[in-house]
Design an enzyme around this catalytic site. Structure first.
Site, PDB file in Angstrom:
ATOM      1  CE1 TYR A   1      -2.883  -2.994   0.739  1.00 14.54           C
ATOM      2  CE2 TYR A   1      -3.067  -2.427   3.069  1.00 14.54           C
ATOM      3  CZ  TYR A   1      -3.462  -3.275   1.948  1.00 14.54           C
ATOM      4  OH  TYR A   1      -4.319  -4.234   2.334  1.00 14.54           O
TER       5      TYR A   1
ATOM      6  CG  HIS B   1      -0.086  -8.284   0.843  1.00 16.79           C
ATOM      7  ND1 HIS B   1      -0.466  -7.206   1.031  1.00 16.79           N
ATOM      8  CD2 HIS B   1      -1.653  -8.769   0.653  1.00 16.79           C
ATOM      9  CE1 HIS B   1      -1.451  -6.497   0.844  1.00 16.79           C
ATOM     10  NE2 HIS B   1      -2.277  -7.412   0.694  1.00 16.79           N
TER      11      HIS B   1
HETATM   12  N1  LIG Z   1      -4.322  -9.271   3.286  1.00 16.14           N
HETATM   13  C1  LIG Z   1      -4.999  -9.158   2.188  1.00 16.14           C
HETATM   14  O1  LIG Z   1      -5.019  -9.624   0.791  1.00 16.14           O
HETATM   15  C2  LIG Z   1      -6.288  -8.307   2.146  1.00 16.14           C
HETATM   16  C3  LIG Z   1      -7.046  -8.147   1.170  1.00 16.14           C
HETATM   17  C4  LIG Z   1      -8.107  -7.044   0.998  1.00 16.14           C
HETATM   18  C5  LIG Z   1      -8.118  -6.249   2.403  1.00 16.14           C
HETATM   19  N2  LIG Z   1      -7.355  -6.603   3.404  1.00 16.14           N
HETATM   20  C6  LIG Z   1      -7.509  -5.328   4.763  1.00 16.14           C
HETATM   21  O2  LIG Z   1      -8.983  -5.430   4.858  1.00 16.14           O
HETATM   22  C7  LIG Z   1      -9.181  -3.848   4.923  1.00 16.14           C
HETATM   23  C8  LIG Z   1     -10.855  -3.908   4.524  1.00 16.14           C
HETATM   24  O3  LIG Z   1     -11.144  -4.493   3.291  1.00 16.14           O
HETATM   25  P1  LIG Z   1     -11.840  -3.999   2.196  1.00 16.14           P
HETATM   26  O4  LIG Z   1     -11.750  -2.793   2.192  1.00 16.14           O
HETATM   27  O5  LIG Z   1     -11.516  -4.932   0.858  1.00 16.14           O
HETATM   28  O6  LIG Z   1     -13.517  -4.368   2.481  1.00 16.14           O
HETATM   29  P2  LIG Z   1     -14.417  -3.931   3.472  1.00 16.14           P
HETATM   30  O7  LIG Z   1     -13.891  -3.303   4.643  1.00 16.14           O
HETATM   31  O8  LIG Z   1     -15.491  -4.903   3.498  1.00 16.14           O
HETATM   32  O9  LIG Z   1     -15.025  -2.692   2.834  1.00 16.14           O
HETATM   33  C9  LIG Z   1     -14.759  -1.486   2.621  1.00 16.14           C
HETATM   34  C10 LIG Z   1     -15.867  -0.637   1.908  1.00 16.14           C
HETATM   35  O10 LIG Z   1     -16.935  -0.653   2.788  1.00 16.14           O
HETATM   36  C11 LIG Z   1     -17.521   0.813   2.964  1.00 16.14           C
HETATM   37  N3  LIG Z   1     -17.857   0.936   4.505  1.00 16.14           N
HETATM   38  C12 LIG Z   1     -16.920   0.666   5.613  1.00 16.14           C
HETATM   39  N4  LIG Z   1     -17.796   0.870   6.551  1.00 16.14           N
HETATM   40  C13 LIG Z   1     -18.946   1.066   6.107  1.00 16.14           C
HETATM   41  C14 LIG Z   1     -20.226   1.219   6.985  1.00 16.14           C
HETATM   42  N5  LIG Z   1     -20.071   1.093   8.277  1.00 16.14           N
HETATM   43  N6  LIG Z   1     -21.387   1.467   6.376  1.00 16.14           N
HETATM   44  C15 LIG Z   1     -21.364   1.679   5.018  1.00 16.14           C
HETATM   45  N7  LIG Z   1     -20.364   1.414   4.140  1.00 16.14           N
HETATM   46  C16 LIG Z   1     -19.159   1.087   5.053  1.00 16.14           C
HETATM   47  C17 LIG Z   1     -15.984   1.629   2.877  1.00 16.14           C
HETATM   48  O11 LIG Z   1     -16.356   2.959   2.346  1.00 16.14           O
HETATM   49  P3  LIG Z   1     -16.266   4.408   3.231  1.00 16.14           P
HETATM   50  O12 LIG Z   1     -14.653   4.499   3.196  1.00 16.14           O
HETATM   51  O13 LIG Z   1     -16.499   5.340   2.152  1.00 16.14           O
HETATM   52  O14 LIG Z   1     -16.643   4.199   4.489  1.00 16.14           O
HETATM   53  C18 LIG Z   1     -15.276   0.947   1.507  1.00 16.14           C
HETATM   54  O15 LIG Z   1     -15.839   1.203   0.461  1.00 16.14           O
HETATM   55  C19 LIG Z   1      -8.273  -3.432   3.757  1.00 16.14           C
HETATM   56  O16 LIG Z   1      -8.202  -2.172   4.095  1.00 16.14           O
HETATM   57  C20 LIG Z   1      -7.010  -4.174   4.387  1.00 16.14           C
HETATM   58  O17 LIG Z   1      -6.560  -3.624   5.414  1.00 16.14           O
HETATM   59  C21 LIG Z   1      -6.320  -7.468   3.315  1.00 16.14           C
END
Ligand SMILES: NC(=O)c1ccc[n+]([C@@H]2O[C@H](COP(=O)([O-])OP(=O)(O)OC[C@H]3O[C@@H](n4cnc5c(N)ncnc54)[C@H](OP(=O)(O)O)[C@@H]3O)[C@@H](O)[C@H]2O)c1
Length: 308
Positions: A81, A139
């Site tokens: 990132y 990762h």
């Molecule tokens: N190890 C890996 O390979 C890997 C892969 C993917 C993800 N991750 C980690 O997991 C984290 C989260 O994953 P993700 O971003 O894929 O998915 P997520 O957290 O399921 O979804 C994020 C999305 O949901 C929205 N959101 C969050 N809270 C909300 C709420 N209470 N109400 C409505 N919308 C909401 C956010 O928008 P807004 O920002 O506009 O609120 C964003 O667009 C990443 O940032 C990373 O740290 C790790």
């Protein structure tokens, strides 16, 4: 540490029970175009370019600061990132004591191919302005190299640069391979889990080995197949919570550590306000039953590691 519930890892280290992942600067999971936008595939060249947009950088840094204000202490980051400087900036600007935070970072796939594991960790430490990481992971289990990465990570752990070691995106066979060659069992496996993809078998495999599961993409990126379900809306109504809060609470009651991304102050507050109610066992079962084995991210056994 604030009063957020914590979990003890298999090496005795305490970890907060929910994490905030700020993700890639300038990237929004809400914007479907950004899924295919090559700019979203991290490279330092692109990252440095994006860093020239002060508004974007300020929003990102302020969002991390706000996540501290609402109570998040676990920050989930990766060298894929960025170099960690924006996390460091947020810590400095907020004035928060670094020792109250639980900083996580991951070794990117590119770094694994290059074999610069140590340099990568040192760069993250410098960026974050700290001399230790709380949890260091890789990762992805990049074919042919992740075992060597793991061995290098163990050296760094033994030298005291990280308090715990974890992996990400590992299936059972990846973990078996690590255990064949190394004397340390991961403290954490971070992989995709949400009610559309409950991963019960992998979770119980990890649990039996004492490996704590961190569930990423915990809200399934607000997938309509989940968020439009009347059953979830009804449960949310009963507790006067949002559907997102019900889903995050389901993670907590499954003893998972959900990692959720929001850069929006109101939604960050919403996401952490899940410790004042409890779902019944019937409701937990009902949510378990939503599972359709649908990933919204990649399968580590069937993906192109060069674009992750
Ligand atoms: N190890 C890996 O390979 C890997 C892969 C993917 C993800 N991750 C980690 O997991 C984290 C989260 O994953 P993700 O971003 O894929 O998915 P997520 O957290 O399921 O979804 C994020 C999305 O949901 C929205 N959101 C969050 N809270 C909300 C709420 N209470 N109400 C409505 N919308 C909401 C956010 O928008 P807004 O920002 O506009 O609120 C964003 O667009 C990443 O940032 C990373 O740290 C790790």
């Amino acid at each position: 540490m604030n009063d957020l519930p914590t979990i003890i890892l298999n090496n005795g280290v305490s970890i907060p029970s929910i994490g905030m992942g700020p993700g890639i600067l300038g990237y929004s999971a809400r914007d479907s175009k950004s899924y295919t936008n090559p700019l979203c595939q991290f490279s330092y060249r692109v990252y440095n370019k994006i860093c020239r947009y002060p508004k974007l950088v300020n929003n990102y840094v302020n969002a991390i600061i706000n996540s501290f204000h609402v109570g998040f202490r676990l920050i989930d980051y990766s060298s894929s990132y960025g170099d960690g400087t924006l996390i460091g900036k947020a810590i400095r600007k907020s004035g928060i004591d670094r020792n109250t935070l639980f900083l996580t970072t991951r070794i990117s796939n590119q770094v694994q191919w290059q074999g610069n594991i140590r340099e990568c960790l040192f760069q993250q430490l410098k960026g974050m302005n700290t001399d230790y990481i709380d949890l260091l992971m890789f990762h992805w289990p990049v074919t042919n190299v992740y075992v060597d990465t793991w061995k290098e990570m163990i050296k760094l752990y033994k030298e005291g640069y990280c308090r715990a070691l974890g992996v990400a995106n590992c299936h059972q066979h990846h973990i078996e391979k690590l255990m064949e060659v190394a004397d340390i069992i991961p403290a954490v496996n971070q992989f995709e889990v949400h009610p559309l993809f409950t991963q019960k078998t992998l979770i119980s495999y990890c649990r039996n080995l004492g490996i704590q599961v961190e569930s990423y993409t915990a809200l399934a990126r607000m997938d309509d197949r989940l968020f439009r379900l009347p059953s979830l809306k009804n449960i949310a109504k009963k507790y006067n919570k949002t559907v997102a809060q019900i889903v995050l609470r389901w993670h907590i009651q499954n003893d998972l550590i959900p990692v959720v991304r929001s850069l929006n102050p109101k939604r960050q507050m919403e996401n952490i306000s899940i410790f004042d109610f409890k779902l019944s066992s019937d409701e937990m079962e009902e949510i378990d039953g939503i599972n359709i084995n649908a990933r919204v991210r990649y399968d580590p056994d069937n993906c192109d590691f060069t674009i992750l």
